[in-house]
Design an enzyme around this catalytic site. Structure first.
Site, PDB file in Angstrom:
ATOM      1  N   ASN A  41      16.817  24.391  37.274  1.00 41.67           N
ATOM      2  CA  ASN A  41      17.317  23.234  36.511  1.00 41.67           C
ATOM      3  C   ASN A  41      18.521  23.829  35.442  1.00 41.67           C
ATOM      4  OD1 ASN A  41      16.141  24.114  34.514  1.00 41.67           O
ATOM      5  ND2 ASN A  41      15.404  22.072  33.670  1.00 41.67           N
ATOM      6  N   GLY A  45      18.932  29.627  32.933  1.00 42.09           N
ATOM      7  CA  GLY A  45      19.611  30.531  33.909  1.00 42.09           C
ATOM      8  C   GLY A  45      21.178  30.098  34.222  1.00 42.09           C
ATOM      9  N   LEU A  94       8.507  31.511  37.987  1.00 40.83           N
ATOM     10  CA  LEU A  94       9.007  32.272  37.272  1.00 40.83           C
ATOM     11  C   LEU A  94       9.697  31.316  35.810  1.00 40.83           C
ATOM     12  CD1 LEU A  94      11.081  34.573  39.287  1.00 40.83           C
ATOM     13  CD2 LEU A  94       8.877  34.957  38.208  1.00 40.83           C
ATOM     14  N   ALA A 135       4.296  34.217  36.604  1.00 42.61           N
ATOM     15  CA  ALA A 135       5.038  35.297  35.524  1.00 42.61           C
ATOM     16  C   ALA A 135       4.572  35.010  34.211  1.00 42.61           C
ATOM     17  CB  ALA A 135       6.526  35.306  35.539  1.00 42.61           C
ATOM     18  N   TYR A 167       5.820  29.309  22.986  1.00 44.28           N
ATOM     19  CA  TYR A 167       5.785  30.367  24.108  1.00 44.28           C
ATOM     20  C   TYR A 167       4.219  30.918  24.681  1.00 44.28           C
ATOM     21  CZ  TYR A 167       7.489  34.046  27.148  1.00 44.28           C
ATOM     22  OH  TYR A 167       7.638  35.158  28.229  1.00 44.28           O
ATOM     23  N   TYR A 181      -7.322  26.447  39.115  1.00 47.82           N
ATOM     24  CA  TYR A 181      -6.703  25.951  40.347  1.00 47.82           C
ATOM     25  C   TYR A 181      -7.414  26.961  41.527  1.00 47.82           C
ATOM     26  CZ  TYR A 181      -3.464  22.061  40.237  1.00 47.82           C
ATOM     27  OH  TYR A 181      -3.052  20.685  40.408  1.00 47.82           O
ATOM     28  N   ARG A 208      18.231  38.979  23.255  1.00 49.75           N
ATOM     29  CA  ARG A 208      17.481  39.913  23.740  1.00 49.75           C
ATOM     30  C   ARG A 208      18.103  41.190  23.381  1.00 49.75           C
ATOM     31  NH1 ARG A 208      14.696  38.016  29.690  1.00 49.75           N
ATOM     32  NH2 ARG A 208      15.904  36.496  29.876  1.00 49.75           N
TER      33      ARG A 208
HETATM   34  P1  NAD Z   1      15.335  33.490  32.445  1.00 45.18           P
HETATM   35  O1  NAD Z   1      15.486  32.558  31.121  1.00 45.18           O
HETATM   36  O2  NAD Z   1      16.505  34.377  32.717  1.00 45.18           O
HETATM   37  O3  NAD Z   1      14.869  32.654  33.902  1.00 45.18           O
HETATM   38  C1  NAD Z   1      14.094  31.561  33.841  1.00 45.18           C
HETATM   39  C2  NAD Z   1      14.818  30.786  34.639  1.00 45.18           C
HETATM   40  O4  NAD Z   1      13.667  29.339  34.715  1.00 45.18           O
HETATM   41  C3  NAD Z   1      15.978  29.866  34.297  1.00 45.18           C
HETATM   42  O5  NAD Z   1      16.883  30.296  35.289  1.00 45.18           O
HETATM   43  C4  NAD Z   1      15.720  28.634  33.950  1.00 45.18           C
HETATM   44  O6  NAD Z   1      16.992  27.885  34.126  1.00 45.18           O
HETATM   45  C5  NAD Z   1      14.705  28.235  34.956  1.00 45.18           C
HETATM   46  N1  NAD Z   1      13.867  27.045  34.236  1.00 45.18           N
HETATM   47  C6  NAD Z   1      13.433  26.926  33.017  1.00 45.18           C
HETATM   48  N2  NAD Z   1      12.729  25.674  32.831  1.00 45.18           N
HETATM   49  C7  NAD Z   1      12.815  25.102  34.239  1.00 45.18           C
HETATM   50  C8  NAD Z   1      12.524  23.753  34.641  1.00 45.18           C
HETATM   51  N3  NAD Z   1      11.666  23.055  33.817  1.00 45.18           N
HETATM   52  N4  NAD Z   1      12.686  23.607  35.859  1.00 45.18           N
HETATM   53  C9  NAD Z   1      13.371  24.651  36.780  1.00 45.18           C
HETATM   54  N5  NAD Z   1      13.853  25.655  36.270  1.00 45.18           N
HETATM   55  C10 NAD Z   1      13.633  25.918  34.799  1.00 45.18           C
HETATM   56  O7  NAD Z   1      13.921  34.425  32.118  1.00 45.18           O
HETATM   57  P2  NAD Z   1      13.418  35.536  32.823  1.00 45.18           P
HETATM   58  O8  NAD Z   1      13.670  36.902  32.025  1.00 45.18           O
HETATM   59  O9  NAD Z   1      14.093  35.758  34.272  1.00 45.18           O
HETATM   60  O10 NAD Z   1      11.939  35.538  32.987  1.00 45.18           O
HETATM   61  C11 NAD Z   1      11.307  34.889  34.156  1.00 45.18           C
HETATM   62  C12 NAD Z   1       9.916  34.746  33.955  1.00 45.18           C
HETATM   63  O11 NAD Z   1       9.319  36.012  33.574  1.00 45.18           O
HETATM   64  C13 NAD Z   1       9.421  33.753  32.542  1.00 45.18           C
HETATM   65  O12 NAD Z   1       8.570  32.839  33.185  1.00 45.18           O
HETATM   66  C14 NAD Z   1       9.148  34.659  31.912  1.00 45.18           C
HETATM   67  O13 NAD Z   1       8.535  34.159  30.675  1.00 45.18           O
HETATM   68  C15 NAD Z   1       8.334  35.922  32.424  1.00 45.18           C
HETATM   69  N6  NAD Z   1       8.693  37.139  31.477  1.00 45.18           N
HETATM   70  C16 NAD Z   1       9.802  37.740  31.603  1.00 45.18           C
HETATM   71  C17 NAD Z   1      10.021  38.954  30.885  1.00 45.18           C
HETATM   72  C18 NAD Z   1      11.191  39.634  31.005  1.00 45.18           C
HETATM   73  O14 NAD Z   1      11.297  40.963  30.190  1.00 45.18           O
HETATM   74  N7  NAD Z   1      12.353  39.210  31.615  1.00 45.18           N
HETATM   75  C19 NAD Z   1       8.891  39.526  29.981  1.00 45.18           C
HETATM   76  C20 NAD Z   1       7.598  38.794  29.943  1.00 45.18           C
HETATM   77  C21 NAD Z   1       7.474  37.478  30.891  1.00 45.18           C
END
Ligand code: NAD
Length: 341
Positions: A41, A45, A94, A135, A167, A181, A208
């Protein structure tokens, strides 16, 4: 005779949160041999992350908030995936704000997506009997980790009313939901605890550390590092993370597994490397960490090595160079702020 197993050329894979940093790289890799439905959404992103995929016949983008239930078979644009016959084989979940600045801006959304949104994804997994990978984050370990190498069994205290708790508690609840689940429905689930990962397509306004330091170095500004010069951290490149997630999905393991680098580096050295790779004259300053900035623990990745045969292989210099090149190229491209699909 009843059909017990559908025969098809490629798997149908759902990537929820697929327009984000990690999700878009995952879509790129999965599309080499699968059909991919990307759901996002654009909360954090960006359409730029997936715009190069829109012409690929095996890729579809669905603009949907996963907090609302999703009926894939009612979507005309997914006819090509023949979902009622071929189903969905894998779901990567994710979706979630990830950086402190985004989850503090969107605390309710963060709590809901990792609970109600994740439940909607688990319902899809139960319906299609597909595997689901969640994730998660080392945030679940809570405090008290210091600079020790943390194993998956560590359980630290959590202040549930701290600004970061939206978070931390969301990821903890998410893991519990996934496990329950799995036990109740028997679906094959996986939990990846992802440590500090970096690379191209990280949100530039996410706060970040690596993209912020690169931007400062490129513009000759001071590099502000939160923490002490001697603090050590570890970082791994997004390409390595994608390999880990796919290996975990294909393995018998359900996790949780730490996905991280075990190469430690001081924050000072990270800043110096970035300055040098950007050919910059910038200086580094060290500030106290704001309360909502927790130092990430260091990971013990023995389990990931043993169970998946995985460890990061991209050197920090190589990964940083690629990230710097990407950010430099992005700056040359002017586009409207919110030209979402
Ligand atoms: P990001 O914010 O770049 O990507 C997350 C995506 O989820 C975004 O595109 C956002 O628009 C989408 N999103 C959020 N809420 C939504 C919803 N309700 N419906 C549909 N889409 C939704 O973050 P990322 O770095 O790509 O991280 C991805 C996952 O990995 C996350 O769950 C994060 O907690 C986990 N994670 C990432 C890191 C890292 O270093 N990047 C570290 C720990 C955990």
């Amino acid at each position: 005779m009843p059909i017990t197993k559908a025969i098809f050329d490629k798997k149908n894979i759902l990537v929820i949160g697929g327009a984000g940093f990690v999700g878009s790289h995952l879509c790129d890799e999965l599309l080499k041999s699968n059909k991919v439905i990307c759901v996002d959404n654009f909360l954090t992103g960006d359409n730029v992350n997936i715009s190069h995929l829109l012409q690929n016949p095996d890729f579809r983008f669905i603009n949907h908030n996963i907090i609302e239930p999703l009926d894939l078979e009612s979507l005309a644009e997914l006819e090509y995936f023949r979902l009622s016959f071929q189903g969905v084989q894998e779901i990567y979940f994710l979706a979630s704000p990830t950086s402190p600045s985004t989850y503090i801006k969107y605390p309710i959304e963060t709590l809901l997506v990792n609970s109600v949104g994740l439940r909607n994804a688990l319902d899809l997994a139960a319906k299609y009997q597909s595997k689901l990978l969640f994730a998660s984050s080392p945030a679940v370990y809570g405090s008290g980790t210091g600079q020790m190498l943390i194993k998956e069994t560590y359980v630290g205290p959590v202040d549930n009313l701290n600004p970061r708790a939206c978070y931390v508690e969301a990821k903890r609840f998410g893991e519990t939901l996934v496990m329950n689940y799995h036990q109740k429905t028997g679906i094959d689930t996986k939990i990846a605890r992802i440590f500090n990962c970096y690379g191209s397509r990280m949100g530039l306004k996410d706060g970040r550390m690596i993209p912020e330091l690169i931007q400062a170095a490129r513009h000759g500004q001071e590099l502000v590092i939160y923490g002490k010069e001697t603090d050590v951290a570890s970082y791994f490149f997004v390409e390595d993370l994608i390999r880990a997630l796919i290996k975990l999905m294909h393995s018998e393991e359900s996790g949780p597994l730490n996905i991280a680098s075990e190469w430690k580096i001081s924050l000072k050295e990270v800043g110096e490397k970035i300055i040098s790779l950007c050919n910059s004259q910038s200086k580094i300053i060290f500030n106290d960490r704001p309360t909502n900035f927790a130092a990430q623990p260091l990971a013990d990745i023995t389990l990931a090595k043993e169970k998946l045969g995985w460890f990061p292989i991209v050197l920090l210099d190589e990964g940083l160079k690629e990230t710097i090149d990407y950010l430099s190229a992005q700056e040359g491209i002017r586009r409207p702020e919110s030209a979402n699909l």
